[in-house]
Design a protein around this motif. Structure first.
Motif, PDB file in Angstrom:
ATOM      1  N   UNK A 155      20.057  41.736  34.654  1.00 31.02           N
ATOM      2  CA  UNK A 155      21.347  41.097  34.901  1.00 31.02           C
ATOM      3  C   UNK A 155      21.747  40.112  33.819  1.00 31.02           C
ATOM      4  N   UNK A 156      22.999  39.773  33.829  1.00 30.92           N
ATOM      5  CA  UNK A 156      23.469  38.623  33.076  1.00 30.92           C
ATOM      6  C   UNK A 156      22.968  37.352  33.766  1.00 30.92           C
ATOM      7  N   UNK A 157      22.882  36.275  33.021  1.00 30.82           N
ATOM      8  CA  UNK A 157      22.447  35.008  33.589  1.00 30.82           C
ATOM      9  C   UNK A 157      23.535  34.398  34.451  1.00 30.82           C
ATOM     10  N   UNK A 158      24.779  34.555  34.013  1.00 35.25           N
ATOM     11  CA  UNK A 158      25.924  33.991  34.724  1.00 35.25           C
ATOM     12  C   UNK A 158      27.051  35.011  34.745  1.00 35.25           C
ATOM     13  N   UNK A 159      27.704  35.143  35.878  1.00 36.85           N
ATOM     14  CA  UNK A 159      28.882  35.992  35.999  1.00 36.85           C
ATOM     15  C   UNK A 159      30.103  35.145  36.335  1.00 36.85           C
ATOM     16  N   UNK A 160      31.272  35.679  36.028  1.00 35.82           N
ATOM     17  CA  UNK A 160      32.531  35.003  36.322  1.00 35.82           C
ATOM     18  C   UNK A 160      33.442  35.984  37.053  1.00 35.82           C
ATOM     19  N   UNK A 161      34.088  35.516  38.117  1.00 36.90           N
ATOM     20  CA  UNK A 161      35.002  36.369  38.871  1.00 36.90           C
ATOM     21  C   UNK A 161      36.231  35.576  39.286  1.00 36.90           C
ATOM     22  N   UNK A 162      37.355  36.259  39.355  1.00 27.75           N
ATOM     23  CA  UNK A 162      38.596  35.684  39.877  1.00 27.75           C
ATOM     24  C   UNK A 162      38.908  36.344  41.215  1.00 27.75           C
ATOM     25  N   UNK A 163      39.511  35.570  42.106  1.00 29.71           N
ATOM     26  CA  UNK A 163      39.788  36.031  43.469  1.00 29.71           C
ATOM     27  C   UNK A 163      41.201  35.608  43.860  1.00 29.71           C
ATOM     28  N   UNK A 164      41.882  36.489  44.596  1.00 32.34           N
ATOM     29  CA  UNK A 164      43.161  36.108  45.205  1.00 32.34           C
ATOM     30  C   UNK A 164      43.136  36.465  46.676  1.00 32.34           C
ATOM     31  N   UNK A 270      37.369  29.548  31.395  1.00 30.87           N
ATOM     32  CA  UNK A 270      36.616  30.777  31.183  1.00 30.87           C
ATOM     33  C   UNK A 270      37.369  31.793  30.330  1.00 30.87           C
ATOM     34  N   UNK A 271      38.373  31.348  29.595  1.00 26.61           N
ATOM     35  CA  UNK A 271      39.040  32.190  28.607  1.00 26.61           C
ATOM     36  C   UNK A 271      38.320  31.962  27.271  1.00 26.61           C
TER      37      UNK A 271
END
Length: 399
Positions: A155-164, A270-271
């Motif tokens: 896995x990646x160490x950290x993930x980023x997600x956006x939610x609506x 996170x951009x």
């Protein structure tokens, strides 16, 4: 929960055992339902390609008809090439429930996924539907035996997600996000991005793949006479390809920085540029783009996408490296740059090259222009195909 995976790609072969292991009922929408077994195994391999552990999960059903697996799902996850997202969303939309809350999303979301999903929400009146996107795949994965076994390289160490809506992130993270990485590997916790645009303009595959393909073209021309002569995609990453990638990333950064300055009230933490994104994802200390590929053991054996025709090997111009990363990647960056009056000489060179070898219909004479006839198709992912004619409208769409 009941979770339906749409598409049988590499990530589906990891998601099925992961989600089943956590107690979810997993179904699959695929054109090849008869190719799938009732169980799917994920082999976790180290950098030497040795299996160090495995996980087997149950697939409740596989079907080719959306009506069989979409209406009762709590969460619907797209596991397809990016250029197929929009078309598939329109196919499943008539079967999405209007009686209960459902979530639609993807675990690779760098292509304006929110624009695509909001489009079907409006068209099909899916007011109860929420949506989400991960910026990058949570792990590196491959297919070992289609429908039966996948490979996961960690896995990646950290993930980023956006939610609506944003307020539902904590619930979705607890009930779903942690189950696809963190609960099994103990790494890969998910951070919340405040907007989807941060994911769309954080450059990864959209610059890696076009840069390397164009670099190969520049060095070797349009073909190889033998399979043995084909260089490795990452292991043989040369200085010219790295320079092209850096120039693309620099042009993306001009766009990112202008947007950040123009909308100070929005959170774009996170951009990220390419090396910033790698540092966040892997806690990497790399400062050299070329080194990050040449020394990667998990990418060591990957060759370029090629086809054999006319007694020689050529780049596969219909591969997702073109249809995803240019039409739903560089084209999006080019549109934003045009809106902001930012010159993009390297993006322009690659778009012109792709236009020539793929007979793309867009024009670059006065900025990127898509013919009206193609705006109603699914070939390109720039905001105007969704009715978003300005950056202000794009930002408003995030609210």
């Amino acid at each position: 929960m009941k979770i339906t995976i749409v598409g049988g790609g590499s990530s589906a072969h990891t998601l099925i055992p992961m989600l089943s292991h956590c107690g979810h009922e997993v179904s699959l929408l695929t054109q090849r339902p008869n190719s799938w077994g009732s169980t799917v195994t994920m082999q976790v391999r180290d950098v030497d390609n040795v299996t160090v552990q495995s996980l087997t999960g149950r697939l409740a059903r596989a079907a080719a008809d959306p009506a069989a697996v979409i209406p009762e799902a709590d969460i619907i996850v797209l596991c397809l090439p990016v250029h197929q997202y929009r078309n598939m969303l329109h196919q499943i939309a008539p079967h999405v429930s209007r009686r209960k809350k459902q979530w639609i999303g993807c675990i690779y979301g760098q292509a304006g996924v929110n624009w695509m999903i909001r489009e079907i929400i409006r068209k099909f009146r899916l007011e109860m539907t929420g949506y989400f996107a991960f910026g990058l795949l949570p792990w590196i994965c491959r297919i070992e035996a289609y429908g039966h076994c996948g490979i996961n390289y960690g896995p990646k160490t950290t993930n980023v997600a956006a939610v609506y809506p944003r307020s539902d992130f904590a619930w979705l993270n607890e009930c779903f996000f942690q189950d696809i990485c963190f609960r099994y590997f103990g790494r890969g916790a998910v951070r919340q991005a405040e907007n989807f645009l941060s994911l769309t303009l954080s450059a990864d595959n959209q610059i890696i793949h076009p840069a390397r393909c164009y670099g190969l073209f520049r060095r070797y021309g349009d073909h190889w006479n033998s399979e043995e002569a084909i260089p490795y995609f990452y292991r043989d990453f040369d200085e010219e390809s790295a320079d092209i990638l850096q120039r693309l990333d620099d042009e993306y950064s001009l766009v990112r920085n202008r947007i950040i300055a123009r909308f100070p009230g929005s959170d774009f933490q996170y951009m990220l540029n390419y090396l910033e994104l790698e540092k966040l994802s892997y806690h990497s200390c790399n400062t050299d783009i070329r080194q990050s590929f040449v020394e990667s053991k998990t990418l060591h054996h990957i060759k370029p996408p090629v086809v054999f025709e006319k007694n020689r090997w050529t780049l596969d111009k219909n591969h997702r490296f073109f249809r995803d990363d240019i039409n739903y990647g560089l084209c999006i960056a080019k549109w934003f740059a045009d809106q902001l009056d930012i010159p993009t000489p390297m993006i322009d060179i690659i778009l012109q090259w792709a236009k020539t070898i793929r007979s793309e219909s867009y024009s670059l004479e006065k900025g990127l222009a898509i013919p009206e006839a193609d705006r109603n198709g699914f070939s390109y992912g720039i905001p105007p195909v969704y009715g978003l004619e300005s950056i202000d409208q794009v930002i408003a769409e995030e609210q």
